[in-house]
Motif scaffolding. Structure first.
Motif, PDB file in Angstrom:
ATOM      1  N   GLU A 167       1.147  -1.401   0.393  1.00  0.00           N
ATOM      2  CA  GLU A 167      -0.438   0.014  -0.395  1.00  0.00           C
ATOM      3  C   GLU A 167       1.507   1.357   0.327  1.00  0.00           C
ATOM      4  OE1 GLU A 167      -3.472   0.593   2.785  1.00  0.00           O
ATOM      5  OE2 GLU A 167      -3.528  -1.241   2.884  1.00  0.00           O
ATOM      6  N   VAL A 204       0.626   4.277  -2.590  1.00  0.00           N
ATOM      7  CA  VAL A 204       0.245   5.863  -2.534  1.00  0.00           C
ATOM      8  C   VAL A 204       1.877   6.661  -3.204  1.00  0.00           C
ATOM      9  CG1 VAL A 204       0.170   7.235  -0.768  1.00  0.00           C
ATOM     10  CG2 VAL A 204      -0.984   4.897  -0.356  1.00  0.00           C
ATOM     11  N   ALA A 242      -8.648  10.361  -1.377  1.00  0.00           N
ATOM     12  CA  ALA A 242      -7.906   9.603  -0.055  1.00  0.00           C
ATOM     13  C   ALA A 242      -7.633   8.513   0.348  1.00  0.00           C
ATOM     14  CB  ALA A 242      -9.169  10.280   1.799  1.00  0.00           C
ATOM     15  N   ARG A 243      -8.266   7.827  -0.853  1.00  0.00           N
ATOM     16  CA  ARG A 243      -8.560   6.137  -0.939  1.00  0.00           C
ATOM     17  C   ARG A 243      -8.105   6.352  -2.415  1.00  0.00           C
ATOM     18  NH1 ARG A 243     -14.511   3.546  -0.932  1.00  0.00           N
ATOM     19  NH2 ARG A 243     -14.409   4.962  -2.420  1.00  0.00           N
ATOM     20  N   LEU A 244      -7.252   4.983  -2.234  1.00  0.00           N
ATOM     21  CA  LEU A 244      -6.130   3.993  -3.287  1.00  0.00           C
ATOM     22  C   LEU A 244      -7.203   3.801  -4.251  1.00  0.00           C
ATOM     23  CD1 LEU A 244      -4.289   1.800  -2.198  1.00  0.00           C
ATOM     24  CD2 LEU A 244      -3.372   3.948  -2.908  1.00  0.00           C
ATOM     25  N   GLU A 245      -8.823   3.141  -4.386  1.00  0.00           N
ATOM     26  CA  GLU A 245      -9.429   3.496  -5.313  1.00  0.00           C
ATOM     27  C   GLU A 245      -9.980   4.763  -6.503  1.00  0.00           C
ATOM     28  OE1 GLU A 245     -10.099   2.463  -1.899  1.00  0.00           O
ATOM     29  OE2 GLU A 245      -9.465   0.669  -2.364  1.00  0.00           O
ATOM     30  N   ASP A 246      -9.500   5.683  -5.435  1.00  0.00           N
ATOM     31  CA  ASP A 246     -10.191   6.676  -5.757  1.00  0.00           C
ATOM     32  C   ASP A 246      -9.127   7.226  -7.073  1.00  0.00           C
ATOM     33  OD1 ASP A 246     -12.066   6.602  -4.906  1.00  0.00           O
ATOM     34  OD2 ASP A 246     -11.807   8.346  -2.948  1.00  0.00           O
ATOM     35  N   GLU A 247      -7.980   7.180  -6.702  1.00  0.00           N
ATOM     36  CA  GLU A 247      -6.529   7.729  -7.464  1.00  0.00           C
ATOM     37  C   GLU A 247      -6.685   6.480  -8.824  1.00  0.00           C
ATOM     38  OE1 GLU A 247      -4.462   9.536  -6.958  1.00  0.00           O
ATOM     39  OE2 GLU A 247      -3.931   9.951  -5.441  1.00  0.00           O
TER      40      GLU A 247
END
Length: 118
Positions: free
Chosen positions: A12, A16, A41-46
């Motif tokens: 993770e 990031v 704020a979340r990896l899924e959103d990136e």
């Protein structure tokens, strides 16, 4: 997110820092898009902001070849370069890479948008 707030999980943390390096130009708050893209704020959103996300494949490659040589293309300077340096530091200190080479453009700038057009 600060360096102290990075996830404890190594994979993770890698993701990031990889996304931070990818979206490093978001730090220039003059970009209108910076208010949404690359500030997740979340990896899924990136991941949702990418057409193709090969972060998992990069992770698998680095794990299969520990202490390899990694090249990072640094096309800008300033805060964008700082994100690349944070990723390089992580790769070296976690033994995912034995060497990190930076390939720079001849005239790195703070922002490609600032270049004079002729």
């Amino acid at each position: 997110m600060t360096l102290r707030e990075l996830p404890a999980d190594v994979r993770e943390r890698f993701e990031v820092l990889l996304y931070a390096s990818l979206w490093g130009n978001r730090i220039d708050l003059s970009y209108t898009v910076s208010t949404q893209i690359g500030r997740a704020a979340r990896l899924e959103d990136e991941r949702a902001n990418l057409l193709v996300d090969d972060a998992g494949r990069v992770w698998d490659f680095l794990c299969a070849r520990p202490r390899c040589r990694v090249a990072i293309i640094a096309d800008n300077s300033g805060t964008e370069l700082l994100m690349d340096l944070a990723l390089a530091d992580f790769l070296l200190t976690s033994d995912l890479a034995a060497q990190v080479d930076f390939i720079s453009s001849r005239n790195p700038s703070l922002s490609p948008m600032l270049r004079h057009k002729t």
